[in-house]
Scaffold this motif. Structure first.
Motif, short mmCIF file in Angstrom:
data_model
loop_
_atom_site.label_atom_id
_atom_site.label_comp_id
_atom_site.label_asym_id
_atom_site.label_seq_id
_atom_site.Cartn_x
_atom_site.Cartn_y
_atom_site.Cartn_z
N ARG A 194 6.63 -17.85 -36.60
CA ARG A 194 5.37 -17.17 -36.06
C ARG A 194 4.25 -17.21 -36.59
N SER A 195 4.19 -17.24 -38.03
CA SER A 195 2.74 -17.78 -38.58
C SER A 195 1.67 -19.41 -37.70
N ILE A 196 3.11 -20.14 -37.58
CA ILE A 196 2.63 -21.84 -36.43
C ILE A 196 2.18 -21.77 -35.12
N GLY A 197 2.48 -19.93 -34.70
CA GLY A 197 2.13 -20.30 -33.26
C GLY A 197 3.85 -20.28 -32.52
N LEU A 198 4.43 -20.45 -33.02
CA LEU A 198 5.62 -19.98 -31.99
C LEU A 198 5.87 -18.91 -31.35
N LEU B 295 8.89 -27.01 -39.62
CA LEU B 295 8.18 -26.18 -39.42
C LEU B 295 6.67 -26.52 -39.40
N PRO B 296 7.20 -27.56 -40.81
CA PRO B 296 5.07 -27.58 -41.10
C PRO B 296 5.13 -29.16 -39.68
N ILE C 10 6.13 -29.32 -37.03
CA ILE C 10 6.51 -29.30 -35.66
C ILE C 10 4.91 -28.03 -35.46
N ALA C 11 3.67 -27.68 -36.85
CA ALA C 11 2.32 -27.59 -36.89
C ALA C 11 1.56 -28.60 -36.90
N ALA C 12 2.00 -29.58 -37.77
CA ALA C 12 1.33 -30.87 -37.98
C ALA C 12 0.87 -31.80 -36.28
#
Length: 234
Positions: free
Chosen positions: A35-39, A61-62, A64-66
């Motif tokens: 959730r913290s990366i925006g999903l 996840l990192p 995907i976020a980047a």
């Protein structure tokens, strides 16, 4: 009289219960991290259901976020899950004579904790029904616990203060799962070499230090096993 399958299932869950405690914080933190990366909630739950590999999820996840390229995300997830090829080969005798659909489902449910606790005992059993129950019952139990607590992290993420650093909980949970596997010298060498390599190469671009550390650990483990076998044969 209780069937062999039920006896195996009961013993498998009983043996797995102590290590399953490490799943709880790991699952919750994984849910929060997604959730913290925006999903969205739906995207996070869907990823958790389809991927069902905590280490690969947290590793991807990192990236995907980047906004990393898809090939790098897939390569990282593949590298993080290479150990399951070895796990699958080790427990292959459990599924001798079983249908392809059964083997496919079993591969989806295979996780580190079940392998670490149940593999040796299940493979050495002569009763196919008992060993099937001994494997599948803790595997399904693990899946249910993981899905439940990840969902708790997904839906509870908004209530967790953003300044709380929960990464250490994942590290502790992983240590609980990994330590039972370090019963042989090759496994210990692989873990130490992989961990040291990932730390030393953490400055590589696109977080390739993790992939490099995995490759170093695998190579070191195979080398240590080969050396040990040669020494025993001498």
């Amino acid at each position: 009289m209780e069937s062999a399958f039920r006896r195996g299932a009961r013993e498998g869950v009983r043996d797995f219960l102590p290590i399953s405690v490490g799943l709880l914080p790991w699952a919750v933190v994984t849910g929060i991290a997604m959730r913290s990366i925006g999903l969205t909630e739906l995207e996070a739950l869907g990823m958790n259901l389809l991927v069902y590999a905590g280490t690969a999820q947290l590793g991807a996840l990192p990236l995907i976020a980047a906004g990393a390229p898809l090939w790098l995300i897939m390569l990282t997830a593949l590298a993080l899950n290479l150990r399951f090829v070895i796990f699958s080969a080790a427990i292959a005798p459990l599924f001798a004579g079983r249908r392809w659909s059964t083997r496919l489902l079993s591969s989806y449910l295979l996780v580190d904790g079940v392998f670490a606790i149940c593999a040796d005992k299940a493979v050495t059993s002569d009763d196919p029904q008992w060993r099937w129950g001994y494997y599948i019952a803790p595997s399904v139990f693990n899946w249910l616990v993981w899905q439940l607590f990840v969902a708790g992290g997904v839906f509870g993420a908004e209530f967790v203060p953003s300044d709380w650093s929960l990464e250490f909980m994942v590290t502790i949970a992983l240590m609980v799962l990994v330590l039972p596997m370090l019963r042989s010298r090759p496994m210990l060498v692989a873990a130490l070499a992989g961990g040291l390599g990932a730390v030393l190469l953490r400055g590589l671009p696109l977080r390739l230090g993790v992939v490099a550390g995995i490759a170093i650990g695998i190579a070191a483990g195979f080398a240590a096993e080969h050396w040990q076998q040669r020494r025993e044969a001498a």
